[in-house]
Design a protein around this motif. Sequence first.
Motif, short mmCIF file in Angstrom:
data_model
loop_
_atom_site.label_atom_id
_atom_site.label_comp_id
_atom_site.label_asym_id
_atom_site.label_seq_id
_atom_site.Cartn_x
_atom_site.Cartn_y
_atom_site.Cartn_z
N PHE A 70 0.80 -1.22 0.00
CA PHE A 70 0.00 0.00 0.00
C PHE A 70 0.84 1.27 0.00
O PHE A 70 0.32 2.36 0.21
N ALA A 71 2.13 1.13 -0.29
CA ALA A 71 3.00 2.31 -0.34
C ALA A 71 2.56 3.27 -1.44
O ALA A 71 2.71 4.49 -1.32
N ALA A 72 2.03 2.72 -2.54
CA ALA A 72 1.51 3.54 -3.64
C ALA A 72 0.05 3.13 -3.85
O ALA A 72 -0.23 2.25 -4.66
N PRO A 73 -0.88 3.74 -3.13
CA PRO A 73 -2.28 3.29 -3.18
C PRO A 73 -2.92 3.48 -4.55
O PRO A 73 -2.61 4.41 -5.29
N GLY A 74 -3.82 2.57 -4.87
CA GLY A 74 -4.64 2.65 -6.08
C GLY A 74 -5.91 1.85 -5.85
O GLY A 74 -5.94 0.94 -5.01
N PHE A 75 -6.96 2.18 -6.59
CA PHE A 75 -8.24 1.55 -6.35
C PHE A 75 -8.29 0.08 -6.75
O PHE A 75 -9.24 -0.63 -6.41
N ASP A 76 -7.28 -0.39 -7.49
CA ASP A 76 -7.22 -1.83 -7.77
C ASP A 76 -6.84 -2.62 -6.53
O ASP A 76 -7.07 -3.84 -6.46
N LEU A 77 -6.29 -1.94 -5.52
CA LEU A 77 -5.83 -2.63 -4.31
C LEU A 77 -6.95 -2.92 -3.32
O LEU A 77 -6.93 -3.95 -2.63
N VAL A 78 -7.91 -2.01 -3.21
CA VAL A 78 -9.01 -2.21 -2.26
C VAL A 78 -10.30 -1.64 -2.82
O VAL A 78 -10.31 -0.53 -3.35
N ARG A 79 -11.39 -2.41 -2.68
CA ARG A 79 -12.71 -1.96 -3.14
C ARG A 79 -13.47 -1.25 -2.02
O ARG A 79 -14.33 -0.42 -2.26
N THR A 80 -13.18 -1.65 -0.80
CA THR A 80 -13.65 -1.01 0.43
C THR A 80 -12.49 -1.10 1.41
O THR A 80 -11.44 -1.67 1.07
N VAL A 81 -12.65 -0.61 2.62
CA VAL A 81 -11.53 -0.66 3.55
C VAL A 81 -11.07 -2.08 3.86
O VAL A 81 -9.90 -2.30 4.19
#
Length: 297
Positions: free
Chosen positions: A185-196
């Motif tokens: 998660f160092a470089a966040p993007g919406f492919d990483l999480v759909r909700t928290v």
Amino acid sequence: MTDDALTARRAHYAGFFGDLPRTDYGVVVGNCQAESVRIVLDSDDLTLLRVPPVYEMDAAEAARLHEVLAGASVLIAQPVKDDYHDLPLGTRQLAASLPASGRAVTFPVVRFSGLYPFQAVLHVPGTEEDPPIVAYHDVRTLAEAGGIPVRDALGAGAVRAEAADSIAELERREQQLDVGVSDLFAAPGFDLVRTVNHPGNPVILAIGDRVLRALGRPGAATDPGRPLLDAVHAPREDWVIDAWGLDAVPEPVWRVNSDLVDPAEIREAHLEWYRRNPDFVRGALERLRPTLERWRR
């Protein structure tokens, strides 16, 4: 549970309730994230039985899980405290049922709020039900129910601070585990999480690869060719996109089982739920007090 529901449940978890494989097999235990990890790791080389999430298990299913583990070669587990729900479902308790040659590997429960700073998953003793439509609390709506004015949006510094806190908490919990994910998660993007708490395929696949390495097994996790944990997508707010400089289009609505739901509809439904559950509101606001102080208007 009705007879029909029980029959359907046993059919869905047929590998767990039925005859066990004669070959190498294991189980993945935890919450809804565990099933996604199972999907990307299940293979001809290692059959991973589908088991119910721990929060759904009753005493009979907990006993069956220990029976299954007695013949398993692998337990892949998210951390669960001893005697969870007054059942022997703690990770250490489950690992103790493995044969002497069995291996246990732990991975974290993934929560990252850097893309959804106002979103919270909250449980207050005495209130077991979830709010309607989505089981996520918007801190802005919850604060409104408690008469506390908070900002509608956060600046880039506050968004990044929330992400840093979220990563630090993941790092803290990973210290006792075999597999970590906080670096993803160092470089966040919406492919990483759909909700928290619903990670996307890149995170699930990374967990799978790291579990295999921790087990000393060859190969890699396999993308199933479909999105995992895809039932609920939170709105993507423009100020969050700006804070991270993302090449993404704002999405002002929730997606719930492919339906588009206006946040205003959820807000009204949750405010009514809060009116009916004042003890929850008091307990949740107390827990969130440091956060609310930072975000006051």
